[in-house]
Design a protein around this motif. Structure first.
Motif, PDB file in Angstrom:
ATOM      1  N   ALA A  57       0.920  -1.024  -0.147  1.00  0.00           N
ATOM      2  CA  ALA A  57      -0.032  -0.113   0.091  1.00  0.00           C
ATOM      3  C   ALA A  57       0.810   1.152   0.044  1.00  0.00           C
ATOM      4  CB  ALA A  57      -0.918  -0.006   1.054  1.00  0.00           C
ATOM      5  N   ALA A  58       1.978   1.230   0.733  1.00  0.00           N
ATOM      6  CA  ALA A  58       2.734   2.448   0.860  1.00  0.00           C
ATOM      7  C   ALA A  58       3.638   2.575  -0.375  1.00  0.00           C
ATOM      8  CB  ALA A  58       3.818   2.217   2.024  1.00  0.00           C
ATOM      9  N   ALA A  59       3.899   1.301  -1.258  1.00  0.00           N
ATOM     10  CA  ALA A  59       4.538   1.659  -2.518  1.00  0.00           C
ATOM     11  C   ALA A  59       3.816   2.468  -3.465  1.00  0.00           C
ATOM     12  CB  ALA A  59       4.962   0.225  -3.051  1.00  0.00           C
ATOM     13  N   GLY A  60       2.582   2.328  -3.523  1.00  0.00           N
ATOM     14  CA  GLY A  60       1.798   3.010  -4.455  1.00  0.00           C
ATOM     15  C   GLY A  60       1.117   4.487  -4.035  1.00  0.00           C
ATOM     16  N   ALA A  61       1.594   4.622  -2.928  1.00  0.00           N
ATOM     17  CA  ALA A  61       0.959   5.739  -2.212  1.00  0.00           C
ATOM     18  C   ALA A  61       1.961   7.201  -2.225  1.00  0.00           C
ATOM     19  CB  ALA A  61       0.602   5.737  -0.648  1.00  0.00           C
ATOM     20  N   GLY A  62       3.080   6.757  -2.669  1.00  0.00           N
ATOM     21  CA  GLY A  62       4.343   7.828  -2.707  1.00  0.00           C
ATOM     22  C   GLY A  62       5.351   7.404  -1.770  1.00  0.00           C
ATOM     23  N   PRO A  63       6.201   8.529  -1.390  1.00  0.00           N
ATOM     24  CA  PRO A  63       7.202   8.163  -0.597  1.00  0.00           C
ATOM     25  C   PRO A  63       6.952   7.965   0.842  1.00  0.00           C
ATOM     26  CG  PRO A  63       7.370  10.498  -1.048  1.00  0.00           C
ATOM     27  CD  PRO A  63       6.203   9.705  -1.902  1.00  0.00           C
ATOM     28  N   ALA A  64       7.750   7.474   1.620  1.00  0.00           N
ATOM     29  CA  ALA A  64       7.120   7.120   2.979  1.00  0.00           C
ATOM     30  C   ALA A  64       7.397   8.416   3.756  1.00  0.00           C
ATOM     31  CB  ALA A  64       8.269   6.023   3.627  1.00  0.00           C
ATOM     32  N   ARG A  65       6.526   8.546   4.901  1.00  0.00           N
ATOM     33  CA  ARG A  65       6.602   9.593   5.582  1.00  0.00           C
ATOM     34  C   ARG A  65       7.752   9.508   6.660  1.00  0.00           C
ATOM     35  NH1 ARG A  65       1.225  11.963   8.488  1.00  0.00           N
ATOM     36  NH2 ARG A  65       2.969  13.341   9.689  1.00  0.00           N
ATOM     37  N   LEU A  66       8.682  10.625   6.674  1.00  0.00           N
ATOM     38  CA  LEU A  66      10.001  10.445   7.632  1.00  0.00           C
ATOM     39  C   LEU A  66       9.499  11.256   8.782  1.00  0.00           C
ATOM     40  CD1 LEU A  66      12.637  11.160   4.822  1.00  0.00           C
ATOM     41  CD2 LEU A  66      12.009   9.190   5.777  1.00  0.00           C
ATOM     42  N   ALA A  67       8.410  12.060   8.866  1.00  0.00           N
ATOM     43  CA  ALA A  67       8.182  12.584  10.261  1.00  0.00           C
ATOM     44  C   ALA A  67       6.607  12.258  10.553  1.00  0.00           C
ATOM     45  CB  ALA A  67       8.385  14.119  10.037  1.00  0.00           C
ATOM     46  N   ARG A  68       6.407  12.048  11.745  1.00  0.00           N
ATOM     47  CA  ARG A  68       5.026  11.634  12.376  1.00  0.00           C
ATOM     48  C   ARG A  68       4.414  12.838  12.647  1.00  0.00           C
ATOM     49  NH1 ARG A  68       7.501   7.300  16.527  1.00  0.00           N
ATOM     50  NH2 ARG A  68       8.470   6.152  15.202  1.00  0.00           N
ATOM     51  N   LEU A  69       5.088  13.970  13.013  1.00  0.00           N
ATOM     52  CA  LEU A  69       4.518  15.146  13.223  1.00  0.00           C
ATOM     53  C   LEU A  69       3.698  15.627  11.811  1.00  0.00           C
ATOM     54  CD1 LEU A  69       6.436  16.847  16.085  1.00  0.00           C
ATOM     55  CD2 LEU A  69       3.947  15.498  16.429  1.00  0.00           C
ATOM     56  N   PRO A  70       2.593  16.359  11.930  1.00  0.00           N
ATOM     57  CA  PRO A  70       1.922  17.146  10.582  1.00  0.00           C
ATOM     58  C   PRO A  70       3.041  18.453  10.242  1.00  0.00           C
ATOM     59  CG  PRO A  70       0.392  17.384  12.548  1.00  0.00           C
ATOM     60  CD  PRO A  70       1.489  16.409  13.116  1.00  0.00           C
ATOM     61  N   LEU A  71       3.643  18.293   9.098  1.00  0.00           N
ATOM     62  CA  LEU A  71       4.527  19.356   9.093  1.00  0.00           C
ATOM     63  C   LEU A  71       3.956  20.821   8.831  1.00  0.00           C
ATOM     64  CD1 LEU A  71       7.177  17.671   6.602  1.00  0.00           C
ATOM     65  CD2 LEU A  71       7.260  18.015   9.009  1.00  0.00           C
ATOM     66  N   ALA A  72       2.712  20.788   8.289  1.00  0.00           N
ATOM     67  CA  ALA A  72       1.918  21.966   8.066  1.00  0.00           C
ATOM     68  C   ALA A  72       1.621  22.868   9.610  1.00  0.00           C
ATOM     69  CB  ALA A  72       0.449  21.438   7.497  1.00  0.00           C
ATOM     70  N   ARG A  73       1.479  22.041  10.424  1.00  0.00           N
ATOM     71  CA  ARG A  73       1.283  22.200  12.265  1.00  0.00           C
ATOM     72  C   ARG A  73       2.370  22.988  12.599  1.00  0.00           C
ATOM     73  NH1 ARG A  73      -3.876  19.784  14.815  1.00  0.00           N
ATOM     74  NH2 ARG A  73      -5.146  20.088  13.113  1.00  0.00           N
ATOM     75  N   VAL A  74       3.520  22.141  12.356  1.00  0.00           N
ATOM     76  CA  VAL A  74       4.967  22.711  12.670  1.00  0.00           C
ATOM     77  C   VAL A  74       5.374  24.028  12.273  1.00  0.00           C
ATOM     78  CG1 VAL A  74       7.149  21.976  12.644  1.00  0.00           C
ATOM     79  CG2 VAL A  74       5.588  20.156  13.268  1.00  0.00           C
ATOM     80  N   LYS A  75       5.067  23.842  10.888  1.00  0.00           N
ATOM     81  CA  LYS A  75       5.419  25.375  10.118  1.00  0.00           C
ATOM     82  C   LYS A  75       4.119  26.410  10.741  1.00  0.00           C
ATOM     83  CE  LYS A  75       5.995  27.251   5.812  1.00  0.00           C
ATOM     84  NZ  LYS A  75       6.722  27.126   4.473  1.00  0.00           N
ATOM     85  N   ALA A  76       2.924  26.013  10.973  1.00  0.00           N
ATOM     86  CA  ALA A  76       2.183  27.244  11.504  1.00  0.00           C
ATOM     87  C   ALA A  76       2.731  27.428  12.931  1.00  0.00           C
ATOM     88  CB  ALA A  76       0.864  26.611  11.655  1.00  0.00           C
ATOM     89  N   LEU A  77       3.170  26.799  13.841  1.00  0.00           N
ATOM     90  CA  LEU A  77       3.664  27.110  15.109  1.00  0.00           C
ATOM     91  C   LEU A  77       5.051  27.750  15.037  1.00  0.00           C
ATOM     92  CD1 LEU A  77       3.298  23.669  17.029  1.00  0.00           C
ATOM     93  CD2 LEU A  77       1.980  25.783  17.418  1.00  0.00           C
ATOM     94  N   VAL A  78       5.635  27.424  13.880  1.00  0.00           N
ATOM     95  CA  VAL A  78       7.078  28.316  13.820  1.00  0.00           C
ATOM     96  C   VAL A  78       6.566  29.873  13.148  1.00  0.00           C
ATOM     97  CG1 VAL A  78       9.111  28.498  12.201  1.00  0.00           C
ATOM     98  CG2 VAL A  78       8.450  26.272  13.109  1.00  0.00           C
ATOM     99  N   LYS A  79       5.834  29.924  12.360  1.00  0.00           N
ATOM    100  CA  LYS A  79       5.328  31.296  11.740  1.00  0.00           C
ATOM    101  C   LYS A  79       4.661  31.910  12.825  1.00  0.00           C
ATOM    102  CE  LYS A  79       5.451  31.066   7.055  1.00  0.00           C
ATOM    103  NZ  LYS A  79       4.519  31.264   5.819  1.00  0.00           N
ATOM    104  N   ALA A  80       4.168  31.355  14.016  1.00  0.00           N
ATOM    105  CA  ALA A  80       3.210  32.169  14.932  1.00  0.00           C
ATOM    106  C   ALA A  80       4.342  33.054  15.742  1.00  0.00           C
ATOM    107  CB  ALA A  80       2.815  31.183  15.832  1.00  0.00           C
ATOM    108  N   ASP A  81       5.686  32.686  15.571  1.00  0.00           N
ATOM    109  CA  ASP A  81       6.609  33.472  16.214  1.00  0.00           C
ATOM    110  C   ASP A  81       6.827  34.641  15.669  1.00  0.00           C
ATOM    111  OD1 ASP A  81       8.935  34.811  17.255  1.00  0.00           O
ATOM    112  OD2 ASP A  81       9.891  32.657  17.524  1.00  0.00           O
ATOM    113  N   PRO A  82       6.642  35.928  16.034  1.00  0.00           N
ATOM    114  CA  PRO A  82       6.653  37.305  15.126  1.00  0.00           C
ATOM    115  C   PRO A  82       8.197  37.394  14.833  1.00  0.00           C
ATOM    116  CG  PRO A  82       6.300  37.773  17.580  1.00  0.00           C
ATOM    117  CD  PRO A  82       6.299  36.086  17.647  1.00  0.00           C
ATOM    118  N   ASP A  83       9.105  36.801  15.306  1.00  0.00           N
ATOM    119  CA  ASP A  83      10.752  37.089  14.973  1.00  0.00           C
ATOM    120  C   ASP A  83      10.654  36.013  13.642  1.00  0.00           C
ATOM    121  OD1 ASP A  83      10.979  38.736  16.845  1.00  0.00           O
ATOM    122  OD2 ASP A  83      11.774  37.040  18.287  1.00  0.00           O
ATOM    123  N   VAL A  84       9.843  35.199  13.365  1.00  0.00           N
ATOM    124  CA  VAL A  84      10.235  34.275  12.189  1.00  0.00           C
ATOM    125  C   VAL A  84       9.560  34.938  11.177  1.00  0.00           C
ATOM    126  CG1 VAL A  84       9.867  32.035  11.285  1.00  0.00           C
ATOM    127  CG2 VAL A  84      10.634  32.490  13.649  1.00  0.00           C
TER     128      VAL A  84
END
Length: 118
Positions: free
Chosen positions: A30-57
């Protein structure tokens, strides 16, 4: 081998995570047809949103977000394993706050967390 795409981020090979279980035959197919394996378990979009919440970034590259997510995963895994030792000493399988407190107090690497759970 796939052709390189301009602006694409090079993806390292598979990452071995201690305690992770190997994929079964159905999961691998199933993973072979679904694309590359996920290397991070945390959702990267949420991590990016948290990073961008910092006014210095103002900008956060995809590589930086990935590294932050992976470092966070490793940190949580480490402190959870260390706290689990204290849960086992109390003959429990469930982590409690006191287990985290004990791990933070006993292990020098977690000294920066002292007083944060108060």
């Amino acid at each position: 081998m796939a052709a390189a795409v301009a602006g694409a981020v090079p993806v390292p090979g598979p990452v071995s995570v201690p305690g992770a279980e190997a994929a079964g035959p159905g999961e691998e197919a199933a993973a072979a047809g679904a694309g590359p394996a996920r290397l991070a378990r945390l959702p990267l979009a949420r991590v990016k949103a948290l990073v961008k919440a910092d006014p210095d970034v103002s900008l956060a590259s995809q590589e930086a977000v990935f590294v932050l997510a992976r470092a966070t995963e490793l940190f949580v895994e480490t402190i959870a394993k260390d706290a689990y030792v204290y849960a086992q000493q109390g003959k429990r399988k469930t982590l409690q706050r006191k287990d985290l407190d004990n791990a933070i107090e006993a292990i020098d690497e977690f000294a920066f967390l002292e007083g944060t759970l108060d």
